[in-house]
Scaffold this motif. Structure first.
Motif, PDB file in Angstrom:
ATOM      1  N   PHE A  33       0.828  -1.206   0.000  1.00 10.29           N
ATOM      2  CA  PHE A  33       0.000   0.000   0.000  1.00 10.29           C
ATOM      3  C   PHE A  33       0.864   1.259   0.000  1.00 10.29           C
ATOM      4  N   LYS A  34       1.939   1.255   0.804  1.00 15.30           N
ATOM      5  CA  LYS A  34       2.848   2.400   0.846  1.00 15.30           C
ATOM      6  C   LYS A  34       3.528   2.611  -0.510  1.00 15.30           C
ATOM      7  N   TYR A  35       3.882   1.506  -1.140  1.00 10.94           N
ATOM      8  CA  TYR A  35       4.482   1.586  -2.481  1.00 10.94           C
ATOM      9  C   TYR A  35       3.487   2.174  -3.477  1.00 10.94           C
ATOM     10  N   PHE A  36       2.224   1.735  -3.352  1.00 11.29           N
ATOM     11  CA  PHE A  36       1.165   2.244  -4.231  1.00 11.29           C
ATOM     12  C   PHE A  36       0.970   3.750  -4.039  1.00 11.29           C
ATOM     13  N   ILE A  37       0.940   4.200  -2.777  1.00  9.03           N
ATOM     14  CA  ILE A  37       0.762   5.614  -2.477  1.00  9.03           C
ATOM     15  C   ILE A  37       1.921   6.436  -3.051  1.00  9.03           C
ATOM     16  N   LYS A  38       3.126   5.902  -2.933  1.00  4.13           N
ATOM     17  CA  LYS A  38       4.306   6.593  -3.460  1.00  4.13           C
ATOM     18  C   LYS A  38       4.213   6.758  -4.971  1.00  4.13           C
ATOM     19  N   LYS A  39       3.855   5.671  -5.674  1.00  4.29           N
ATOM     20  CA  LYS A  39       3.724   5.721  -7.125  1.00  4.29           C
ATOM     21  C   LYS A  39       2.604   6.663  -7.546  1.00  4.29           C
ATOM     22  N   LEU A  40       1.484   6.627  -6.795  1.00  2.35           N
ATOM     23  CA  LEU A  40       0.352   7.493  -7.099  1.00  2.35           C
ATOM     24  C   LEU A  40       0.736   8.957  -6.941  1.00  2.35           C
ATOM     25  N   ALA A  41       1.503   9.263  -5.906  1.00  3.26           N
ATOM     26  CA  ALA A  41       1.952  10.639  -5.669  1.00  3.26           C
ATOM     27  C   ALA A  41       2.851  11.127  -6.803  1.00  3.26           C
ATOM     28  N   ILE A  42       3.711  10.240  -7.311  1.00  2.00           N
ATOM     29  CA  ILE A  42       4.600  10.601  -8.416  1.00  2.00           C
ATOM     30  C   ILE A  42       3.792  10.882  -9.678  1.00  2.00           C
ATOM     31  N   ILE A  43       2.786  10.034  -9.941  1.00  3.59           N
ATOM     32  CA  ILE A  43       1.937  10.221 -11.124  1.00  3.59           C
ATOM     33  C   ILE A  43       1.181  11.547 -11.030  1.00  3.59           C
ATOM     34  N   ILE A  44       0.624  11.837  -9.852  1.00  4.64           N
ATOM     35  CA  ILE A  44      -0.118  13.097  -9.651  1.00  4.64           C
ATOM     36  C   ILE A  44       0.806  14.298  -9.851  1.00  4.64           C
ATOM     37  N   LEU A  45       2.042  14.190  -9.366  1.00  2.41           N
ATOM     38  CA  LEU A  45       3.017  15.274  -9.535  1.00  2.41           C
ATOM     39  C   LEU A  45       3.260  15.566 -11.017  1.00  2.41           C
ATOM     40  N   TRP A  46       3.459  14.496 -11.804  1.00  2.00           N
ATOM     41  CA  TRP A  46       3.713  14.686 -13.236  1.00  2.00           C
ATOM     42  C   TRP A  46       2.479  15.217 -13.965  1.00  2.00           C
ATOM     43  N   LEU A  47       1.302  14.801 -13.524  1.00  2.00           N
ATOM     44  CA  LEU A  47       0.068  15.339 -14.108  1.00  2.00           C
ATOM     45  C   LEU A  47      -0.070  16.836 -13.824  1.00  2.00           C
ATOM     46  N   LEU A  48       0.310  17.249 -12.635  1.00  2.00           N
ATOM     47  CA  LEU A  48       0.277  18.671 -12.288  1.00  2.00           C
ATOM     48  C   LEU A  48       1.284  19.467 -13.114  1.00  2.00           C
ATOM     49  N   ILE A  49       2.457  18.879 -13.324  1.00  2.00           N
ATOM     50  CA  ILE A  49       3.471  19.536 -14.166  1.00  2.00           C
ATOM     51  C   ILE A  49       2.957  19.666 -15.591  1.00  2.00           C
ATOM     52  N   TRP A  50       2.348  18.596 -16.084  1.00  2.00           N
ATOM     53  CA  TRP A  50       1.770  18.605 -17.436  1.00  2.00           C
ATOM     54  C   TRP A  50       0.699  19.691 -17.553  1.00  2.00           C
ATOM     55  N   GLN A  51      -0.200  19.762 -16.564  1.00  2.00           N
ATOM     56  CA  GLN A  51      -1.257  20.771 -16.570  1.00  2.00           C
ATOM     57  C   GLN A  51      -0.671  22.188 -16.508  1.00  2.00           C
ATOM     58  N   PHE A  52       0.364  22.369 -15.719  1.00  2.00           N
ATOM     59  CA  PHE A  52       1.013  23.681 -15.596  1.00  2.00           C
ATOM     60  C   PHE A  52       1.624  24.112 -16.927  1.00  2.00           C
ATOM     61  N   ILE A  53       2.297  23.166 -17.605  1.00  2.00           N
ATOM     62  CA  ILE A  53       2.909  23.470 -18.907  1.00  2.00           C
ATOM     63  C   ILE A  53       1.831  23.849 -19.917  1.00  2.00           C
ATOM     64  N   SER A  54       0.723  23.085 -19.922  1.00  2.00           N
ATOM     65  CA  SER A  54      -0.381  23.361 -20.842  1.00  2.00           C
ATOM     66  C   SER A  54      -0.965  24.746 -20.608  1.00  2.00           C
ATOM     67  N   MET A  55      -1.167  25.112 -19.349  1.00  2.00           N
ATOM     68  CA  MET A  55      -1.718  26.419 -19.014  1.00  2.00           C
ATOM     69  C   MET A  55      -0.739  27.540 -19.346  1.00  2.00           C
ATOM     70  N   SER A  56       0.558  27.262 -19.200  1.00  2.00           N
ATOM     71  CA  SER A  56       1.577  28.260 -19.513  1.00  2.00           C
ATOM     72  C   SER A  56       1.656  28.540 -21.008  1.00  2.00           C
ATOM     73  N   VAL A  57       1.552  27.477 -21.813  1.00  2.00           N
ATOM     74  CA  VAL A  57       1.585  27.633 -23.273  1.00  2.00           C
ATOM     75  C   VAL A  57       0.325  28.335 -23.748  1.00  2.00           C
ATOM     76  N   GLY A  58      -0.827  27.920 -23.198  1.00  2.00           N
ATOM     77  CA  GLY A  58      -2.096  28.564 -23.528  1.00  2.00           C
ATOM     78  C   GLY A  58      -2.561  28.346 -24.945  1.00  2.00           C
ATOM     79  N   ASN A  59      -2.153  27.213 -25.545  1.00  2.00           N
ATOM     80  CA  ASN A  59      -2.554  26.903 -26.920  1.00  2.00           C
ATOM     81  C   ASN A  59      -2.871  25.417 -26.997  1.00  2.00           C
ATOM     82  N   ASN A  60      -4.170  25.085 -27.123  1.00  2.00           N
ATOM     83  CA  ASN A  60      -4.598  23.684 -27.118  1.00  2.00           C
ATOM     84  C   ASN A  60      -4.203  22.908 -28.364  1.00  2.00           C
TER      85      ASN A  60
END
Length: 260
Positions: free
Chosen positions: A14-41
């Motif tokens: 479970f701890k391993y799962f939480i760690k992996k999930l946190a990493i995935i969420i972090l990269w999704l947030l980075i992806w969303q930030f880059i998309s919002m920064s570019v501002g071109n879909n």
């Protein structure tokens, strides 16, 4: 309640799962930030837009038809190539002349890029319906053949001499000598070629564009500059490739465990 709490606080998985999930969420947030920064879909869309595009695709009949068509043809090419390569490897092992005849052919197949195969198949077959089947076959065959032949060549010579002295039949030698010898080579071959067949099959569809396939709709997303659909299809390809590879590898390993 106690057992649930105990599991969540003490289970390492479970701890391993939480760690992996946190990493995935972090990269999704980075992806969303880059998309919002570019501002071109058109240039890049975020995970939220990609998710909604994927939901829209899943609701269509075309989505499931495309996945089924691509999977059946790719798996068919992979299985046929694996079977023929095993047969060819045994022939090459027993008859040196066949190995010498096949060597330049195998080297040629390995050297030709997928794009060239696609063009040649489109010229020769005059249609792209079975494009992913043919390409998957051509990509898998040489790798599988070489691995299995190496396994046969590295078979324990002492066991073969004993089998010869005691006049062991071919089928018993196959079961108790050859199959154990080629097992690691066979597993290595399958683990390598499963992913290769899937990716090369879709790449072939992308070039040849047979209708109602994953590659066709991936290309259509590019033509219409629908980046959300492009990302959604790419996500589907990644997931299917991973699942396809893991399921096939698991089935093969279970078969060998059941038939040691």
């Amino acid at each position: 309640m106690f057992y649930t709490q105990f599991f969540f606080t003490n289970n390492k998985n479970f701890k391993y799962f939480i760690k992996k999930l946190a990493i995935i969420i972090l990269w999704l947030l980075i992806w969303q930030f880059i998309s919002m920064s570019v501002g071109n879909n058109i240039l890049i869309v975020g995970p939220i837009d990609t998710f909604f595009a994927l939901i829209n695709l899943v609701r269509t009949k075309v989505f499931w038809t495309s996945i089924l068509n691509t999977m059946l043809k790719t798996i068919g090419g992979f299985l046929l190539a694996s079977l023929i390569s095993i047969f060819a490897a045994f022939l090459s092992y027993y008859f040196k002349i066949i190995q010498e005849l096949l060597d330049p052919f195998i080297s040629l197949i390995k050297a030709i890029p997928v794009a060239s195969y696609v063009i040649l198949v489109l010229i020769w077959i005059r249609g792209s319906s079975y494009l992913s089947f043919v390409i998957a076959f051509l990509v898998v065959f040489p790798v599988s053949y070489i691995n299995i032949l190496n396994g046969l060549i590295n078979t324990d010579k002492k066991l073969l001499e004993l089998a010869k002295i005691f006049h062991v039949s071919f089928f018993k030698k196959l079961k108790y000598v050859y199959i154990p010898a080629i097992k690691p080579f066979l597993l290595s071959s399958f683990e390598t070629t499963i992913g290769m067949s899937w990716k090369s099959g879709i790449a072939a569809e992308l070039i040849g564009q047979p209708q109602n396939t994953i590659g066709y709709y991936l290309y259509q997303s590019k033509v219409f500059l629908d980046t959300a659909d492009l990302f959604a299809w790419t996500f589907v390809i990644v997931i299917l490739s991973y699942v396809f590879e893991k399921i096939c590898t698991l089935l093969i390993k279970r078969y060998f465990k059941a038939n040691p």
